[in-house]
Design a protein around this motif. Structure first.
Motif, PDB file in Angstrom:
ATOM      1  N   UNK A  89       0.828  -1.210   0.000  1.00 23.20           N
ATOM      2  CA  UNK A  89       0.000   0.000   0.000  1.00 23.20           C
ATOM      3  C   UNK A  89       0.865   1.264   0.000  1.00 23.20           C
ATOM      4  N   UNK A  90       2.017   1.241   0.661  1.00 19.69           N
ATOM      5  CA  UNK A  90       2.923   2.392   0.656  1.00 19.69           C
ATOM      6  C   UNK A  90       3.499   2.607  -0.744  1.00 19.69           C
ATOM      7  N   UNK A  91       3.765   1.521  -1.471  1.00 26.29           N
ATOM      8  CA  UNK A  91       4.271   1.639  -2.841  1.00 26.29           C
ATOM      9  C   UNK A  91       3.210   2.249  -3.751  1.00 26.29           C
ATOM     10  N   UNK A  92       1.941   1.882  -3.537  1.00 29.66           N
ATOM     11  CA  UNK A  92       0.849   2.466  -4.329  1.00 29.66           C
ATOM     12  C   UNK A  92       0.722   3.957  -3.999  1.00 29.66           C
ATOM     13  N   UNK A  93       0.848   4.317  -2.731  1.00 29.69           N
ATOM     14  CA  UNK A  93       0.819   5.740  -2.339  1.00 29.69           C
ATOM     15  C   UNK A  93       1.919   6.511  -3.066  1.00 29.69           C
ATOM     16  N   UNK A  94       3.117   5.955  -3.135  1.00 30.78           N
ATOM     17  CA  UNK A  94       4.227   6.610  -3.838  1.00 30.78           C
ATOM     18  C   UNK A  94       3.936   6.760  -5.323  1.00 30.78           C
ATOM     19  N   UNK A  95       3.314   5.733  -5.916  1.00 29.32           N
ATOM     20  CA  UNK A  95       2.954   5.808  -7.337  1.00 29.32           C
ATOM     21  C   UNK A  95       1.905   6.890  -7.571  1.00 29.32           C
ATOM     22  N   UNK A  96       0.939   7.006  -6.653  1.00 28.15           N
ATOM     23  CA  UNK A  96      -0.073   8.061  -6.771  1.00 28.15           C
ATOM     24  C   UNK A  96       0.556   9.439  -6.617  1.00 28.15           C
ATOM     25  N   UNK A  97       1.544   9.568  -5.724  1.00 25.59           N
ATOM     26  CA  UNK A  97       2.275  10.835  -5.574  1.00 25.59           C
ATOM     27  C   UNK A  97       2.974  11.200  -6.884  1.00 25.59           C
ATOM     28  N   UNK A  98       3.586  10.208  -7.526  1.00 24.74           N
ATOM     29  CA  UNK A  98       4.300  10.460  -8.779  1.00 24.74           C
ATOM     30  C   UNK A  98       3.339  10.890  -9.890  1.00 24.74           C
ATOM     31  N   UNK A  99       2.130  10.324  -9.891  1.00 28.46           N
ATOM     32  CA  UNK A  99       1.152  10.658 -10.930  1.00 28.46           C
ATOM     33  C   UNK A  99       0.414  11.967 -10.672  1.00 28.46           C
ATOM     34  N   UNK A 100       0.016  12.196  -9.412  1.00 31.40           N
ATOM     35  CA  UNK A 100      -0.860  13.320  -9.092  1.00 31.40           C
ATOM     36  C   UNK A 100      -0.190  14.413  -8.262  1.00 31.40           C
ATOM     37  N   UNK A 103       0.836  16.915  -3.180  1.00 32.46           N
ATOM     38  CA  UNK A 103      -0.246  17.689  -2.561  1.00 32.46           C
ATOM     39  C   UNK A 103      -1.623  17.161  -2.962  1.00 32.46           C
ATOM     40  N   UNK A 104      -1.679  15.971  -3.488  1.00 31.32           N
ATOM     41  CA  UNK A 104      -2.937  15.393  -3.971  1.00 31.32           C
ATOM     42  C   UNK A 104      -3.888  15.056  -2.818  1.00 31.32           C
ATOM     43  N   UNK A 105      -5.140  14.773  -3.180  1.00 33.37           N
ATOM     44  CA  UNK A 105      -6.116  14.249  -2.226  1.00 33.37           C
ATOM     45  C   UNK A 105      -5.627  12.872  -1.780  1.00 33.37           C
ATOM     46  N   UNK A 106      -5.835  12.518  -0.540  1.00 36.77           N
ATOM     47  CA  UNK A 106      -5.355  11.237   0.004  1.00 36.77           C
ATOM     48  C   UNK A 106      -6.521  10.287   0.277  1.00 36.77           C
ATOM     49  N   UNK A 107      -6.964   9.539  -0.750  1.00 34.10           N
ATOM     50  CA  UNK A 107      -8.040   8.579  -0.512  1.00 34.10           C
ATOM     51  C   UNK A 107      -7.531   7.393   0.309  1.00 34.10           C
ATOM     52  N   UNK A 108      -8.450   6.679   0.916  1.00 36.90           N
ATOM     53  CA  UNK A 108      -8.087   5.502   1.701  1.00 36.90           C
ATOM     54  C   UNK A 108      -7.487   4.436   0.785  1.00 36.90           C
ATOM     55  N   UNK A 109      -6.388   3.827   1.238  1.00 38.98           N
ATOM     56  CA  UNK A 109      -5.696   2.779   0.483  1.00 38.98           C
ATOM     57  C   UNK A 109      -5.564   1.581   1.400  1.00 38.98           C
TER      58      UNK A 109
END
Length: 156
Positions: A89-100, A103-109
């Protein structure tokens, strides 16, 4: 001798060319494909501690009689440890940071137990972020002359 055994024997004979003073990574047979002329392609996945090496596949073309026809790929060392410090889940959070952006919205993961080496990760839907499917797989990646643990992430 099976094509798989022949491929492994040929790689064992060639390994000193790639790794004169190191132990090679473990090999796991991915598949064997029969060709029309009787030759076979043996696909081998290199691993460290049962964790696949990112882009570490070796393909060995074995003739009908078991002789070596060709090798595609490089035998990699069994250097490194498959110790992962963070969850998928932390790796997915990092991927979302790279894409968005950070400062993006932080949905539940959240993540489910791994199946076939992949952890299914659920990302809650928001108007800003639409992820239908996410999954992560533990892999080893060559970084210079050493292998380091990573999570390969796929977002759909």
């Amino acid at each position: 001798m099976t094509p798989d055994q022949a491929a492994r024997d040929h790689l064992a004979a060639l390994t000193p060319l790639w790794l004169p003073n190191q132990r090679p990574a473990e090999l796991k047979t991915h598949s064997v494909q029969q060709l029309r002329n009787g030759a076979q392609i043996v696909r081998l996945e290199q691993q460290v501690g049962q964790v696949p090496i990112h882009q570490g596949e070796i393909r060995v073309l074995v003739n009908r009689n078991g002789s070596l026809a060709a090798v595609s790929g490089t035998v990699l060392p069994n250097a490194g440890r498959a110790t992962f410090q963070s969850p998928a889940s932390a790796a997915v959070e990092s991927a979302l940071d790279a894409l968005y952006g950070a400062a993006r919205v932080r949905p539940a993961v959240s993540e489910a137990a791994p199946v076939d080496g992949y952890s299914a990760v659920t990302v809650a839907a928001t108007p800003e972020i639409q992820v239908q499917t996410a999954r992560a797989r533990r892999e080893m990646m060559l970084d210079g002359d050493r292998l380091v643990p990573i999570h390969a992430v796929e977002l759909f």
